[in-house]
Design a protein around this motif. Sequence first.
Motif, PDB file in Angstrom:
ATOM      1  N   VAL A   1       0.926  -1.439  -0.266  1.00  0.00           N
ATOM      2  CA  VAL A   1      -0.054   0.070   0.149  1.00  0.00           C
ATOM      3  C   VAL A   1       0.677   1.204  -0.514  1.00  0.00           C
ATOM      4  O   VAL A   1       2.298   1.193   1.153  1.00  0.00           O
ATOM      5  N   GLU A   2       0.543   2.212  -1.446  1.00  0.00           N
ATOM      6  CA  GLU A   2       1.980   2.650  -0.944  1.00  0.00           C
ATOM      7  C   GLU A   2       1.322   4.471  -1.717  1.00  0.00           C
ATOM      8  O   GLU A   2       0.278   4.735  -2.007  1.00  0.00           O
ATOM      9  N   PHE A   3       2.236   5.694  -1.407  1.00  0.00           N
ATOM     10  CA  PHE A   3       1.148   6.690  -1.342  1.00  0.00           C
ATOM     11  C   PHE A   3       2.376   7.736  -2.400  1.00  0.00           C
ATOM     12  O   PHE A   3       3.863   7.212  -1.529  1.00  0.00           O
ATOM     13  N   MET A   4       2.384   8.539  -3.641  1.00  0.00           N
ATOM     14  CA  MET A   4       3.247   9.393  -4.202  1.00  0.00           C
ATOM     15  C   MET A   4       2.416  10.462  -4.396  1.00  0.00           C
ATOM     16  O   MET A   4       0.585  10.218  -5.127  1.00  0.00           O
ATOM     17  N   SER A   5       2.597  11.346  -4.114  1.00  0.00           N
ATOM     18  CA  SER A   5       2.293  12.535  -4.916  1.00  0.00           C
ATOM     19  C   SER A   5       2.237  12.491  -6.165  1.00  0.00           C
ATOM     20  O   SER A   5       2.884  11.908  -6.759  1.00  0.00           O
ATOM     21  N   HIS A   6       1.004  13.565  -6.782  1.00  0.00           N
ATOM     22  CA  HIS A   6       1.522  13.838  -7.773  1.00  0.00           C
ATOM     23  C   HIS A   6       2.235  13.546  -9.518  1.00  0.00           C
ATOM     24  O   HIS A   6       2.803  13.526 -10.237  1.00  0.00           O
ATOM     25  N   LYS A   7       2.636  15.261  -8.184  1.00  0.00           N
ATOM     26  CA  LYS A   7       4.183  15.963  -8.784  1.00  0.00           C
ATOM     27  C   LYS A   7       5.252  14.711  -8.881  1.00  0.00           C
ATOM     28  O   LYS A   7       5.715  14.514  -9.825  1.00  0.00           O
ATOM     29  N   ASP A   8       5.049  13.331  -8.190  1.00  0.00           N
ATOM     30  CA  ASP A   8       6.624  13.055  -8.032  1.00  0.00           C
ATOM     31  C   ASP A   8       6.019  11.570  -9.052  1.00  0.00           C
ATOM     32  O   ASP A   8       6.972  11.058  -9.621  1.00  0.00           O
ATOM     33  N   SER A   9       4.479  11.376  -9.191  1.00  0.00           N
ATOM     34  CA  SER A   9       4.409  10.326 -10.377  1.00  0.00           C
ATOM     35  C   SER A   9       4.736  10.234 -11.572  1.00  0.00           C
ATOM     36  O   SER A   9       4.749   9.695 -12.536  1.00  0.00           O
ATOM     37  N   GLU A  10       5.206  12.057 -12.053  1.00  0.00           N
ATOM     38  CA  GLU A  10       5.016  12.318 -13.025  1.00  0.00           C
ATOM     39  C   GLU A  10       6.574  11.907 -13.113  1.00  0.00           C
ATOM     40  O   GLU A  10       7.270  11.839 -14.450  1.00  0.00           O
ATOM     41  N   LYS A  11       7.572  11.040 -12.194  1.00  0.00           N
ATOM     42  CA  LYS A  11       8.657  11.925 -12.222  1.00  0.00           C
ATOM     43  C   LYS A  11       9.851  10.173 -12.710  1.00  0.00           C
ATOM     44  O   LYS A  11       9.110   9.293 -12.686  1.00  0.00           O
ATOM     45  N   LYS A  12      10.684   9.961 -13.358  1.00  0.00           N
ATOM     46  CA  LYS A  12      10.818   8.658 -12.858  1.00  0.00           C
ATOM     47  C   LYS A  12      12.113   8.072 -11.940  1.00  0.00           C
ATOM     48  O   LYS A  12      12.664   8.915 -12.348  1.00  0.00           O
ATOM     49  N   GLY A  13      12.446   7.220 -12.118  1.00  0.00           N
ATOM     50  CA  GLY A  13      13.456   5.970 -11.230  1.00  0.00           C
ATOM     51  C   GLY A  13      13.297   7.046  -9.945  1.00  0.00           C
ATOM     52  O   GLY A  13      12.282   7.180  -9.220  1.00  0.00           O
ATOM     53  N   LYS A  14      14.763   7.280  -9.014  1.00  0.00           N
ATOM     54  CA  LYS A  14      15.088   7.531  -7.519  1.00  0.00           C
ATOM     55  C   LYS A  14      14.354   8.520  -7.924  1.00  0.00           C
ATOM     56  O   LYS A  14      14.676   8.811  -6.499  1.00  0.00           O
ATOM     57  N   GLN A  15      13.675   9.205  -8.085  1.00  0.00           N
ATOM     58  CA  GLN A  15      13.000  10.808  -7.642  1.00  0.00           C
ATOM     59  C   GLN A  15      12.221  10.825  -7.531  1.00  0.00           C
ATOM     60  O   GLN A  15      11.418  11.569  -6.797  1.00  0.00           O
ATOM     61  N   ALA A  16      10.961   9.777  -7.305  1.00  0.00           N
ATOM     62  CA  ALA A  16      10.080   9.337  -6.781  1.00  0.00           C
ATOM     63  C   ALA A  16      10.076   9.100  -5.923  1.00  0.00           C
ATOM     64  O   ALA A  16      10.737   8.176  -5.929  1.00  0.00           O
ATOM     65  N   LYS A  17       9.535  10.407  -4.754  1.00  0.00           N
ATOM     66  CA  LYS A  17       9.248   9.442  -3.776  1.00  0.00           C
ATOM     67  C   LYS A  17       8.072   8.761  -2.510  1.00  0.00           C
ATOM     68  O   LYS A  17       6.973   8.986  -3.144  1.00  0.00           O
ATOM     69  N   LYS A  18       8.460   7.824  -2.426  1.00  0.00           N
ATOM     70  CA  LYS A  18       6.353   6.973  -1.762  1.00  0.00           C
ATOM     71  C   LYS A  18       6.685   6.291  -0.149  1.00  0.00           C
ATOM     72  O   LYS A  18       7.561   7.178   0.511  1.00  0.00           O
ATOM     73  N   ILE A  19       5.757   6.831   0.018  1.00  0.00           N
ATOM     74  CA  ILE A  19       5.675   6.582   1.636  1.00  0.00           C
ATOM     75  C   ILE A  19       4.608   4.564   1.639  1.00  0.00           C
ATOM     76  O   ILE A  19       3.685   5.126   1.160  1.00  0.00           O
TER      77      ILE A  19
END
Length: 266
Positions: free
Chosen positions: A246-264
């Motif tokens: 069960v993961e959370f990601m901001s919509h802005k991070d969802s547009e990023k690729k690879g390691k730049q995207a941050k998840k909770i």
Amino acid sequence: MASQSTLPGPALQASKNALSQALAENQAKEAENGGTNPEPGEIQEVDMQAQADNIRTVFSDAKNFNVKTPSTFAPAGQGWMEDIKRVISFDSVEEFWGLYNNIIPPSSLPQKANYYLFKDNIMPAWEDEANKNGGKWSIQLPKDKNRLGVDKMWLYTMLAAIGETFDPTLTSSDPDATPQSLITGVIVSTRPSFYRISIWTRVAPSGAADDEKLRERIEAIGKNFKTSVLGYPESAKLSGPLATEVEFMSHKDSEKKGKQAKKIIV
């Protein structure tokens, strides 16, 4: 003798609207395929009953429908948004169950289909004002192992959204605490090999120090989603082939690729 409809008023009206739209579309297709256009002032005869007999909406035939209900979400020229069709709006428990009992469940949806349940006047798009600064909790589940359980998960997700029980802050006993609900809508998606259920929020933690309370609130929503709605133990590890935690990601991070995207992850 025609049987009396058991649908609630709004659902029945949506079905009638879909029928009218489908008749118009069918007439247009006939014209494109060699039909003759009437001269100005000439009335063209159309066998309305014959056309109507071939039209099945989701409300009249939940398994074999061939017409979608009218679109009210997508203005022309918005690409994939043009495929989103608004089925019905409701503001009572009775209307919700009238809708739910007359559409096919996620386990029977075709591939690449989605159901969206969003608050009134909010489009299921990142660009919408209510969503642009937010994010989503989501879980991805392999189809072969979850075909029997996804319908119940989706129903409980919808009920939690309608009852606003996702966010523990909203059920606080503090009489001075009257925060706005963070939930804008929920989505279930079917893909060739998996299902995905998502909860969209208005805001997302930025990682700044003063965002600590917001992060705690977002995490509480995710934990509630995992344990109370989906029914997994909080300590359960769910990731695997075709599956995610069960993961959370901001919509802005969802547009990023690879390691730049941050998840909770909860």
